[in-house]
Motif scaffolding. Structure first.
Motif, short mmCIF file in Angstrom:
data_model
loop_
_atom_site.label_atom_id
_atom_site.label_comp_id
_atom_site.label_asym_id
_atom_site.label_seq_id
_atom_site.Cartn_x
_atom_site.Cartn_y
_atom_site.Cartn_z
N ALA A 142 0.84 -1.21 0.00
CA ALA A 142 0.00 0.00 0.00
C ALA A 142 0.87 1.25 0.00
O ALA A 142 0.55 2.24 -0.69
CB ALA A 142 -0.94 0.00 1.20
N ALA A 143 1.96 1.22 0.74
CA ALA A 143 2.87 2.37 0.77
C ALA A 143 3.47 2.61 -0.61
O ALA A 143 3.49 3.74 -1.11
CB ALA A 143 3.97 2.15 1.80
N ALA A 144 3.95 1.54 -1.24
CA ALA A 144 4.55 1.67 -2.57
C ALA A 144 3.52 2.14 -3.59
O ALA A 144 3.79 3.03 -4.41
CB ALA A 144 5.16 0.34 -3.00
N ARG A 145 2.34 1.56 -3.54
CA ARG A 145 1.28 1.93 -4.48
C ARG A 145 0.90 3.40 -4.30
O ARG A 145 0.72 4.14 -5.27
CB ARG A 145 0.07 1.02 -4.29
CG ARG A 145 -0.99 1.16 -5.37
CD ARG A 145 -2.11 0.13 -5.20
NE ARG A 145 -1.64 -1.24 -5.20
CZ ARG A 145 -1.31 -1.95 -6.27
NH1 ARG A 145 -1.38 -1.39 -7.46
NH2 ARG A 145 -0.91 -3.20 -6.17
N THR A 146 0.80 3.84 -3.07
CA THR A 146 0.47 5.24 -2.79
C THR A 146 1.55 6.16 -3.33
O THR A 146 1.25 7.20 -3.93
CB THR A 146 0.27 5.45 -1.28
OG1 THR A 146 -0.84 4.65 -0.86
CG2 THR A 146 -0.02 6.91 -0.95
N LEU A 147 2.81 5.80 -3.12
CA LEU A 147 3.91 6.62 -3.62
C LEU A 147 3.89 6.71 -5.15
O LEU A 147 3.99 7.81 -5.72
CB LEU A 147 5.26 6.05 -3.17
CG LEU A 147 5.63 6.25 -1.71
CD1 LEU A 147 6.87 5.42 -1.37
CD2 LEU A 147 5.88 7.72 -1.42
N ILE A 148 3.76 5.57 -5.81
CA ILE A 148 3.80 5.56 -7.28
C ILE A 148 2.57 6.23 -7.88
O ILE A 148 2.68 7.06 -8.79
CB ILE A 148 3.99 4.12 -7.80
CG1 ILE A 148 5.40 3.63 -7.46
CG2 ILE A 148 3.75 4.05 -9.30
CD1 ILE A 148 5.68 2.20 -7.83
N ASN A 149 1.39 5.88 -7.38
CA ASN A 149 0.17 6.50 -7.92
C ASN A 149 0.12 7.99 -7.60
O ASN A 149 -0.31 8.80 -8.43
CB ASN A 149 -1.08 5.80 -7.40
CG ASN A 149 -1.26 4.42 -7.99
OD1 ASN A 149 -0.76 4.12 -9.06
ND2 ASN A 149 -1.95 3.57 -7.27
N GLY A 150 0.56 8.35 -6.40
CA GLY A 150 0.60 9.76 -6.03
C GLY A 150 1.55 10.54 -6.93
O GLY A 150 1.26 11.68 -7.30
N ALA A 151 2.66 9.92 -7.29
CA ALA A 151 3.61 10.58 -8.19
C ALA A 151 2.98 10.82 -9.55
O ALA A 151 3.10 11.91 -10.12
CB ALA A 151 4.88 9.74 -8.33
N ALA A 152 2.30 9.82 -10.09
CA ALA A 152 1.65 9.98 -11.39
C ALA A 152 0.66 11.14 -11.38
O ALA A 152 0.58 11.91 -12.34
CB ALA A 152 0.95 8.69 -11.79
N MET A 153 -0.05 11.29 -10.28
CA MET A 153 -1.01 12.39 -10.17
C MET A 153 -0.30 13.73 -9.98
O MET A 153 -0.60 14.71 -10.67
CB MET A 153 -1.96 12.13 -9.00
CG MET A 153 -2.82 10.89 -9.14
SD MET A 153 -3.98 10.99 -10.51
CE MET A 153 -5.12 12.19 -9.85
N ALA A 154 0.63 13.78 -9.04
CA ALA A 154 1.30 15.04 -8.72
C ALA A 154 2.14 15.56 -9.87
O ALA A 154 2.19 16.78 -10.11
CB ALA A 154 2.18 14.85 -7.48
N PHE A 155 2.79 14.67 -10.60
CA PHE A 155 3.68 15.09 -11.67
C PHE A 155 2.93 15.63 -12.88
O PHE A 155 3.53 16.22 -13.77
CB PHE A 155 4.58 13.94 -12.12
CG PHE A 155 5.51 13.42 -11.07
CD1 PHE A 155 5.72 14.09 -9.87
CD2 PHE A 155 6.19 12.23 -11.27
CE1 PHE A 155 6.59 13.60 -8.90
CE2 PHE A 155 7.06 11.73 -10.31
CZ PHE A 155 7.26 12.41 -9.13
N THR A 156 1.62 15.42 -12.91
CA THR A 156 0.83 15.87 -14.06
C THR A 156 -0.22 16.91 -13.68
O THR A 156 -1.18 17.12 -14.42
CB THR A 156 0.15 14.67 -14.75
OG1 THR A 156 -0.63 13.95 -13.77
CG2 THR A 156 1.18 13.73 -15.37
N ARG A 157 -0.02 17.55 -12.54
CA ARG A 157 -0.95 18.62 -12.16
C ARG A 157 -0.83 19.76 -13.16
O ARG A 157 0.23 20.01 -13.71
CB ARG A 157 -0.62 19.13 -10.76
CG ARG A 157 -0.97 18.12 -9.68
CD ARG A 157 -0.63 18.58 -8.31
NE ARG A 157 -1.09 19.95 -8.08
CZ ARG A 157 -1.02 20.58 -6.94
NH1 ARG A 157 -0.50 19.98 -5.89
NH2 ARG A 157 -1.44 21.80 -6.80
N THR A 158 -1.94 20.45 -13.37
CA THR A 158 -1.93 21.55 -14.33
C THR A 158 -1.49 22.87 -13.71
O THR A 158 -1.19 23.81 -14.43
CB THR A 158 -3.33 21.73 -14.96
OG1 THR A 158 -4.27 21.96 -13.90
CG2 THR A 158 -3.72 20.49 -15.75
N ASP A 159 -1.43 22.93 -12.39
CA ASP A 159 -1.08 24.19 -11.72
C ASP A 159 0.38 24.24 -11.27
O ASP A 159 0.78 25.18 -10.59
CB ASP A 159 -2.01 24.44 -10.54
CG ASP A 159 -1.94 23.35 -9.48
OD1 ASP A 159 -1.56 22.21 -9.82
OD2 ASP A 159 -2.28 23.63 -8.32
#
Length: 127
Positions: free
Chosen positions: A10-27
């Motif tokens: 869960a920790a790894a999944r949260t880190l990787i999925n969170g990165a995918a979201m954060a790295f593609t923010r529009t702001d």
């Protein structure tokens, strides 16, 4: 985030999925300052480079410890290598940052994140 996760996976999944979201923010700029900045810097900025590397090492160490605890708890197979697995997750995150900086879409990063987690060892597959 890592310590509070119920399992190492869960920790790894949260880190990787969170990165995918954060790295593609529009702001914000695409990618990650921590993952990709100060890799090639002048001698005057060497302290900045080392500080960012230290932060990355701390995150990796926390995940490695979570994986080791997962082995003890039976959530991660005993055959797993906590050091290599944590390094893989950090490497995947750094790759996601580069992909985002190169214009990769959120959907593309999410697909890569999903593929990255396919290597996670299942305790059931090694029983």
């Amino acid at each position: 985030m890592i310590a509070e996760a119920p399992t190492a996976e869960a920790a790894a999944r949260t880190l990787i999925n969170g990165a995918a979201m954060a790295f593609t923010r529009t702001d914000t700029p695409a990618g990650c300052l921590l993952a990709s900045s100060a890799i090639a810097v002048s001698a005057e900025a060497e302290d900045v480079k080392e500080e960012l590397a230290a932060i990355r090492r701390e995150i990796e160490a926390a995940l490695r410890d979570k994986i080791a605890a997962g082995i003890d708890a039976g959530d991660v197979p005993g055959t797993a290598d906590p050091t290599a697995l944590a390094a893989f997750v950090i490497t995947a995150i750094q790759g996601l940052s580069t992909l985002a900086r190169d214009g990769g879409s959120r959907a593309k990063l999410q697909q890569v994140a999903k593929l990255a987690m396919l290597v996670w060892p299942s305790p059931r597959s090694h029983a």
